[in-house]
Design an enzyme around this catalytic site. Structure first.
Site, PDB file in Angstrom:
ATOM      1  N   ILE A  12      39.353  43.004  39.649  1.00 55.66           N
ATOM      2  CA  ILE A  12      40.684  42.528  39.232  1.00 55.66           C
ATOM      3  C   ILE A  12      41.328  43.677  38.466  1.00 55.66           C
ATOM      4  CG2 ILE A  12      41.748  40.976  37.543  1.00 55.66           C
ATOM      5  CD1 ILE A  12      39.537  38.936  38.618  1.00 55.66           C
TER       6      ILE A  12
ATOM      7  N   HIS B 131      42.076  46.937  42.775  1.00 54.71           N
ATOM      8  CA  HIS B 131      42.824  46.124  43.734  1.00 54.71           C
ATOM      9  C   HIS B 131      43.904  45.301  43.024  1.00 54.71           C
ATOM     10  CE1 HIS B 131      43.933  43.825  47.129  1.00 54.71           C
ATOM     11  NE2 HIS B 131      43.007  42.895  47.102  1.00 54.71           N
TER      12      HIS B 131
ATOM     13  N   LYS C 271      37.412  49.004  46.299  1.00 54.50           N
ATOM     14  CA  LYS C 271      36.136  48.834  45.610  1.00 54.50           C
ATOM     15  C   LYS C 271      36.074  49.619  44.298  1.00 54.50           C
ATOM     16  CE  LYS C 271      32.143  47.545  44.923  1.00 54.50           C
ATOM     17  NZ  LYS C 271      32.561  47.740  43.540  1.00 54.50           N
TER      18      LYS C 271
ATOM     19  N   CYS D 264      32.066  43.553  45.784  1.00 51.04           N
ATOM     20  CA  CYS D 264      33.422  42.987  45.643  1.00 51.04           C
ATOM     21  C   CYS D 264      34.340  43.960  44.915  1.00 51.04           C
ATOM     22  CB  CYS D 264      33.371  41.696  44.829  1.00 51.04           C
ATOM     23  SG  CYS D 264      32.175  40.486  45.422  1.00 51.04           S
ATOM     24  N   SER D 265      35.634  43.956  45.298  1.00 49.62           N
ATOM     25  CA  SER D 265      36.626  44.743  44.575  1.00 49.62           C
ATOM     26  C   SER D 265      36.979  44.020  43.278  1.00 49.62           C
ATOM     27  CB  SER D 265      37.867  44.956  45.444  1.00 49.62           C
ATOM     28  OG  SER D 265      38.364  43.709  45.887  1.00 49.62           O
TER      29      SER D 265
ATOM     30  N   CYS E 255      47.356  39.723  49.635  1.00 46.37           N
ATOM     31  CA  CYS E 255      46.794  41.068  49.494  1.00 46.37           C
ATOM     32  C   CYS E 255      47.433  42.074  50.439  1.00 46.37           C
ATOM     33  CB  CYS E 255      45.289  41.026  49.700  1.00 46.37           C
ATOM     34  SG  CYS E 255      44.487  39.927  48.522  1.00 46.37           S
TER      35      CYS E 255
END
Ligand SMILES: [Zn+2]
Lengths: 389, 136
Positions: A212, A336, A332, A209-210, A86
């Site tokens: 996909i 991402h 977020k 959570c961020s 990341c």
């Protein structure tokens, strides 16, 4: 080392991008970055760094640096694909910075890209798990959210933070992202949206959570002295820091709640810039999970250790506050696409320092900081940018 | 055949790994690791110390007891773990001072606190020698 500046940045629309291939996605953000300069074109580029974590897994295409060179029609003399999970984007930008600073190249393009929505989401989750330690973590059922959930449980024990306070980070970032045309989710949410969303790994819910994402981001760097030829408002790269724990897993971290690698990376960047945390006008931090942004604000020195929850409650991290954090919407809300994230942070700060961000503009911003992480928060890259005088 | 969580870990498949004794000992119901002369007990077991870079040759028996250092309750997972959902993962701080990751079995998440005593239980997972935590 000679001073370095950013003279062009570009982003694609982020989200599901079934309309383009991996190579076309790279071209899209690069074209925007070239248009952002005064007259630079792909033929002028001497150094190319491609930030990409897992093109092999997500698109069955390895060797993305050559793919980028072919699609962009360039043959750089200084080049590499950078894979740091990341943190690939931040690491690639740092390499491009050194390529210019060292005099090896007079122009550099950083292209961050990831196309993750090609595969079903369980497979995407499995791919992301490869970043954890296969033998000692993943084999036991560890997933990226559970890693940060373990960190959250420890933070709750050592300093205290509530799920409501964590949810406020998601609410803020969605509020900012709603004003960002390229964001994956341009929708405001409430604390209830977060608390009532499915549990992923306690205390983190889906909206902690961020997502996909597909997307790319690009930045063009040149020597600071020549920057005005290519942009009326160049942005200087005045600090760069990177640090890694001697560990793939969490077992060798000295603390789960003070990230030594981030503290060190930030100290290196601040000392290179000869600035202090209080000199920052805004920050783009790696909010892969809400708890991450909380700890990042503390370890970047934007507030004291243990006072992250008060920063959240005070609203000082909002646009218009003392230190706006993630005005872009962050991972977020903006999305991402792993390899693109660190480059997009540079793009956001650059546009903010040039005053081009419209409804999400941080008024009068002159100096900004980016922070990009990977793994179990064991690896961090920090950059400090300032509008050129 | 059991679906593997990932491709098989190298260490579990190839006997030439320098930490082969860990797996041999585990198969004999013994939980062991390596000890660096400078830095103390290491986890995971290694033949080179990640803290000082020194060579490590000494194997020691771990007591397998400790307490919960961090914990989570997992509600979404990759396909290989779906039959286990929801499951508890903890970082256990063992008496030797090391941090070990494993699932916690025979426990309710609500009953587990930071500091709750736990111990290692050696058992197979996905057909391979492995271990979980259980309440002590
Ligand atoms: Zn040592």
């Amino acid at each position: 080392m000679r001073p370095v500046a950013v003279v062009g940045v570009g982003l694609t629309q982020w989200g599901k991008r079934n309309d383009v291939s991996l190579g076309e996605l790279i071209v899209e953000s690069a074209e925007h970055a070239f248009e952002d300069t005064k007259g630079l074109a792909s033929k002028d580029i001497e150094a190319l760094y491609v930030a990409n974590a897992q093109s092999e897994r997500f698109t069955e295409q390895a060797h993305p640096a050559n793919l980028a060179a072919e699609f962009l029609g360039i043959s750089p003399k200084v080049t590499s694909r950078i894979e740091m999970a990341c943190a690939s984007g931040g690491a690639a930008f740092r390499n491009a910075f050194f390529a210019i600073a060292s005099g090896q190249a007079n122009s550099a393009l950083v292209s961050g890209v990831e196309k993750m929505c090609n595969v079903p989401s369980p497979e995407a989750m499995r791919n992301l798990c490869l970043v954890e330690d296969l033998t000692w973590e993943s084999f036991h059922g560890m997933i990226p959210p559970s890693g940060f959930a373990l960190i959250a449980s420890r933070y709750m024990h050592e300093y205290g933070v509530t799920q409501e306070q964590l949810a406020k980070i998601a609410v803020k970032n969605h509020k900012n992202g709603a004003k960002n045309p390229i964001a994956q989710f341009r929708k405001e949410i409430t604390i209830e949206t977060v608390l009532e969303s499915p549990m992923i790994a306690h205390p983190l819910n889906l909206y902690d959570c961020s997502p996909i994402s597909d997307g790319s981001a690009a930045a063009i760097l040149v020597p600071a002295k020549e920057a005005r030829k290519y942009n009326d408002t160049p942005v200087d790269v005045i600090g760069s820091g990177q640090f890694m724990e001697p560990s793939l897993n969490c077992s060798n971290m000295q603390s789960l709640t003070t990230w030594r690698a981030l503290v060190n990376a930030a100290n290196n960047a601040y000392s290179m810039a000869k600035l202090k945390p209080k000199d920052m006008d805004l920050a783009e931090t790696h909010d892969c999970f809400t708890i991450a942004e909380l700890i990042e604000c503390e370890d970047l020195g934007l507030c004291k250790k243990g006072e992250g929850p008060q920063l959240i409650d005070s609203g000082e991290n909002e646009i218009g506050g003392r230190i706006p954090v993630n005005p872009s919407g962050g991972l977020k809300s903006k999305g991402h696409p792993v390899g693109a994230t660190g480059v997009a942070q540079i793009a956001e700060i650059t546009e903010q320092l040039r005053g081009e961000c419209g409804p999400r503009q941080v008024d009068g911003a002159i100096t900004g900081i980016t922070q990009n992480l990977s793994g179990f928060a064991t690896h961090h890259v920090v950059h400090i940018l300032r509008r050129q005088n | 055949m059991t679906e593997q969580p990932m491709n098989l870990p190298y260490y579990l498949v190839y006997p030439e790994s320098q930490i082969k004794p860990f797996w041999d000992n585990l198969a004999q119901n013994r939980f062991t690791s390596t000890k660096c002369p400078n830095c103390g007990v290491l986890w995971p077991p290694k033949s080179t110390c990640p803290q000082c870079g020194g060579k490590v040759a000494e194997w020691i028996e771990l007591k397998g007891t400790g307490e919960i250092y961090a914990k989570t309750y997992v509600g979404a997972s990759p396909p290989a773990f779906k039959d286990l959902l929801p499951y508890i993962i903890a970082i256990g701080k063992l008496d030797e001072g090391i941090l070990v990751v494993a699932r916690v079995e025979n426990a309710k998440f609500e009953d587990l606190k930071i500091g709750t005593p736990i111990k290692i239980k050696i058992k197979k997972s996905f057909g391979l020698d492995s271990y979980v935590f259980i309440p002590a």
